[in-house]
Each structure stands twice: as C-alpha cells, then as structure tokens.
Design an enzyme around this catalytic site. Sequence first.
Site, PDB file in Angstrom:
ATOM      1  N   ARG A  56      -6.673   3.021 -11.510  1.00  0.00           N
ATOM      2  CA  ARG A  56      -7.561   2.463 -12.534  1.00  0.00           C
ATOM      3  C   ARG A  56      -9.045   2.672 -12.067  1.00  0.00           C
ATOM      4  O   ARG A  56     -10.131   2.968 -12.774  1.00  0.00           O
ATOM      5  CB  ARG A  56      -7.264   0.901 -12.916  1.00  0.00           C
ATOM      6  CG  ARG A  56      -6.174   0.376 -13.486  1.00  0.00           C
ATOM      7  CD  ARG A  56      -5.389  -0.495 -13.376  1.00  0.00           C
ATOM      8  NE  ARG A  56      -4.850  -0.092 -12.057  1.00  0.00           N
ATOM      9  CZ  ARG A  56      -3.439   0.434 -12.012  1.00  0.00           C
ATOM     10  NH1 ARG A  56      -2.915   0.700 -13.193  1.00  0.00           N
ATOM     11  NH2 ARG A  56      -2.938   0.722 -10.938  1.00  0.00           N
ATOM     12  N   THR A  57      -9.358   2.154 -10.841  1.00  0.00           N
ATOM     13  CA  THR A  57     -10.893   1.919 -10.363  1.00  0.00           C
ATOM     14  C   THR A  57     -11.310   3.471 -10.357  1.00  0.00           C
ATOM     15  O   THR A  57     -12.452   3.448 -10.776  1.00  0.00           O
ATOM     16  CB  THR A  57     -10.736   1.242  -9.129  1.00  0.00           C
ATOM     17  OG1 THR A  57     -10.114   0.017  -9.147  1.00  0.00           O
ATOM     18  CG2 THR A  57     -12.247   1.000  -8.543  1.00  0.00           C
ATOM     19  N   LYS A  85     -11.232  14.314  10.671  1.00  0.00           N
ATOM     20  CA  LYS A  85     -11.625  14.940  11.855  1.00  0.00           C
ATOM     21  C   LYS A  85     -12.154  14.032  12.844  1.00  0.00           C
ATOM     22  O   LYS A  85     -12.663  14.017  13.769  1.00  0.00           O
ATOM     23  CB  LYS A  85     -12.436  16.169  11.774  1.00  0.00           C
ATOM     24  CG  LYS A  85     -12.024  17.208  10.734  1.00  0.00           C
ATOM     25  CD  LYS A  85     -13.155  18.204  10.605  1.00  0.00           C
ATOM     26  CE  LYS A  85     -13.068  18.874   9.371  1.00  0.00           C
ATOM     27  NZ  LYS A  85     -14.073  19.633   9.040  1.00  0.00           N
ATOM     28  N   ARG A 106     -14.303   3.377  -2.085  1.00  0.00           N
ATOM     29  CA  ARG A 106     -13.285   1.946  -1.575  1.00  0.00           C
ATOM     30  C   ARG A 106     -12.647   2.495  -0.289  1.00  0.00           C
ATOM     31  O   ARG A 106     -12.530   3.709  -0.002  1.00  0.00           O
ATOM     32  CB  ARG A 106     -11.759   2.218  -2.767  1.00  0.00           C
ATOM     33  CG  ARG A 106     -10.909   1.551  -2.213  1.00  0.00           C
ATOM     34  CD  ARG A 106      -9.572   1.453  -3.189  1.00  0.00           C
ATOM     35  NE  ARG A 106      -9.760   0.701  -4.265  1.00  0.00           N
ATOM     36  CZ  ARG A 106      -9.083   0.471  -5.208  1.00  0.00           C
ATOM     37  NH1 ARG A 106      -7.666   0.809  -5.137  1.00  0.00           N
ATOM     38  NH2 ARG A 106      -9.235  -0.407  -6.269  1.00  0.00           N
ATOM     39  N   HIS A 134     -13.318  -7.037  -4.331  1.00  0.00           N
ATOM     40  CA  HIS A 134     -13.145  -6.108  -5.404  1.00  0.00           C
ATOM     41  C   HIS A 134     -14.133  -6.565  -6.578  1.00  0.00           C
ATOM     42  O   HIS A 134     -13.795  -7.099  -7.432  1.00  0.00           O
ATOM     43  CB  HIS A 134     -11.666  -6.029  -5.961  1.00  0.00           C
ATOM     44  CG  HIS A 134     -11.385  -4.928  -6.580  1.00  0.00           C
ATOM     45  ND1 HIS A 134     -12.557  -3.831  -7.068  1.00  0.00           N
ATOM     46  CD2 HIS A 134     -10.354  -4.142  -6.913  1.00  0.00           C
ATOM     47  CE1 HIS A 134     -11.700  -2.911  -7.458  1.00  0.00           C
ATOM     48  NE2 HIS A 134     -10.413  -3.018  -7.604  1.00  0.00           N
TER      49      HIS A 134
HETATM   50  N1   CP Z   1      -6.849  -2.777 -10.222  1.00  0.00           N
HETATM   51  C1   CP Z   1      -6.956  -1.714  -9.335  1.00  0.00           C
HETATM   52  O1   CP Z   1      -7.894  -1.938  -8.411  1.00  0.00           O
HETATM   53  O2   CP Z   1      -6.225  -0.752  -9.563  1.00  0.00           O
HETATM   54  P1   CP Z   1      -6.155   0.745  -8.516  1.00  0.00           P
HETATM   55  O3   CP Z   1      -5.849   0.272  -7.411  1.00  0.00           O
HETATM   56  O4   CP Z   1      -5.236   1.763  -9.382  1.00  0.00           O
HETATM   57  O5   CP Z   1      -7.675   1.194  -8.768  1.00  0.00           O
END
Ligand code: CP
Length: 308
Positions: A56-57, A85, A106, A134
Amino acid sequence: MGFSLTDVISICDFSKKDIDFVLEKAAELEKTPKEKKSRILEGKIIASLFFEPSTRTRLSFETAIQSLGGKVIGFADPAVSSASKGETLSDSIRIISGYADIIVMRHFIEGSARRAAEVVKKPVINAGDGANQHPTQTLLDLYTIKKEFGKISGLKIGLLGDLKYGRTVHSLMYALAHYPNAEVFCISPESLRMPQEIIQANSGKLKIVETRDLQEFLPELDLLYATRIQKERFVDEFEYEQIKNIFVLGKQVLEKTKKGFRIMHPLPRVNEIKPELDSTEAALYFEQARNGLPVREALLSIMKDVEK
Ligand code: CP
C-alpha cells in the site's frame, strides 16, 4: 503556507495546524479532476526507497507521484541496491539526494528516516522506520476517521492487537492527543502492551484505558483499529505462535457493537479480521487504504516547495 515542517519523520513533529493543513489539502485533491492535478509535480523526480516490503505505502506513493505528473526512481527491494554491498544508509541517501527532489523511504532501523533527513538538503518522508513511526499512515487514518465520522474529537477508539511493535498505533496515539475528549482503549495481550512511554506521554491529553479484554469495552466503541501480530518483529517464534490468533474479529462482534461502529486496519491482515466482515457496513479498512492516495498526493504537493 500553513505547514511548518521540512521533513515528514514523526507524527510527534506535527502541530494540529500541520495535520489540518494536510487533511484539507487531501480533501481538495480528492475532488480535483485528474487532468487539473497532473502538473503539480511537473519536472520533479521523487526517490521511492523501500528497504522493507510494502504494498500500500509504496504503490500509493508511486501512484500519487505519477498522478501529479512527477517521475519516480528507486527500488522496492534493497537486494538490488548497493546496500547489499554494504553501503551505509547515509552514503546511499546522500547520493540519491543528488538525483531526486524528494526522498520517500521505508527502513527496518528505528530512527533511520531522521538520520537520513539530517544528512541531506532534500525533504525526506518516512514511510515507516522499524517499529517506531509511520506518520503518513497516521495522516490517512485521521483522514479516514474524519471523512467517516465527520469528526475525531469525542470518539471512543479501540486499538487492538500488537500495540508493542505496531508503529501505526504508536503514531496514531500521538495524533489523537490533538483531539479533545478522544478516548483510547488499548486492547492487547500482556506481552504486546502499548509502550509505557507512549501511554505516559499522552495520558494528560487522552483518556486511556489499558485492557486484555475486548468484550468488556466493545459495546462502547465507535471505532476498533485492529492490527496484525507482526511475526517479523518477534525474536522467539514460539511466543508468536502462542498469541498470533488471540484476537480474531468475525461477524459475531457486530452483535455487541453500537450503530455506526466501524473497523479499521492498516493492512496487511493475516487472521485478525475474517473475510465475512468485508461486506458489512463496519468494514472501513479497504476505504482506509484507498485514502492513502489523496493523503500522499497532499504530502508530496506540500513537500515539493520545501526549502531546508
Ligand atoms: N499499511 C501499510 O503500511 O501497508 P504496507 O506495508 O503494504 O505498505
């Protein structure tokens, strides 16, 4: 501009005014026809760096970039980058900031986004750092709650499941503290309780109840925010196996809940929400994931003008 931040690292950095600015921008962009918003990121290159898995993100950020007319570089798997590496995160980010106008990242290390933001002049957006924060998920969660209930203040919200490692619920607790009279019920097994520093930081602003018993408070709740028990965060697999199915929501929960009750979940889910709930009015989680798009469009359109 009504936005004070030069990076999006932690929801704790946001004032109420910053949050409102993003939510209002998202609502505006959601109503804007596609062709009208397709030049907002014209000429901009956005780096999308995912050192941890995501559906999603990453995809909603990359969709947002393209719908605003920007271009994306990056990776969905660090194995194809020079991190494999042994290149340090600081070095990678410094190099990539020479190619891109905004960095979305991320990473599995807590504090990694903050560190990245310190070493580059381009804005950094944290798309999740380990079990820490998040913030873009929190903004889309707030957007979803406001859209569905017309308000956030005064709601009774249950946070369910892995409250120890769940970065989405950590960020959400801090954000809810901006909304008067919101009540939060932290419902988890003993070993996955909300960290006490988060409870303490917010207890003066929120009414907080901690419990292991979902049934006791279910009839009071306006909203239940369920989370996945995250196998990848456990050192001891036996401990995970013992508690992985401790809360499984099925249609029977709706026999106890009040009118207008809704269920959210940041997704992905494993066993914690049965598919039989998906077609009920209570299921808000797919709409919640869709709301990631206007919220991330809003953040990118705000951050494109940032000067650090
Ligand atoms: N909700 C969320 O962060 O989903 P993903 O890990 O799929 O990005």
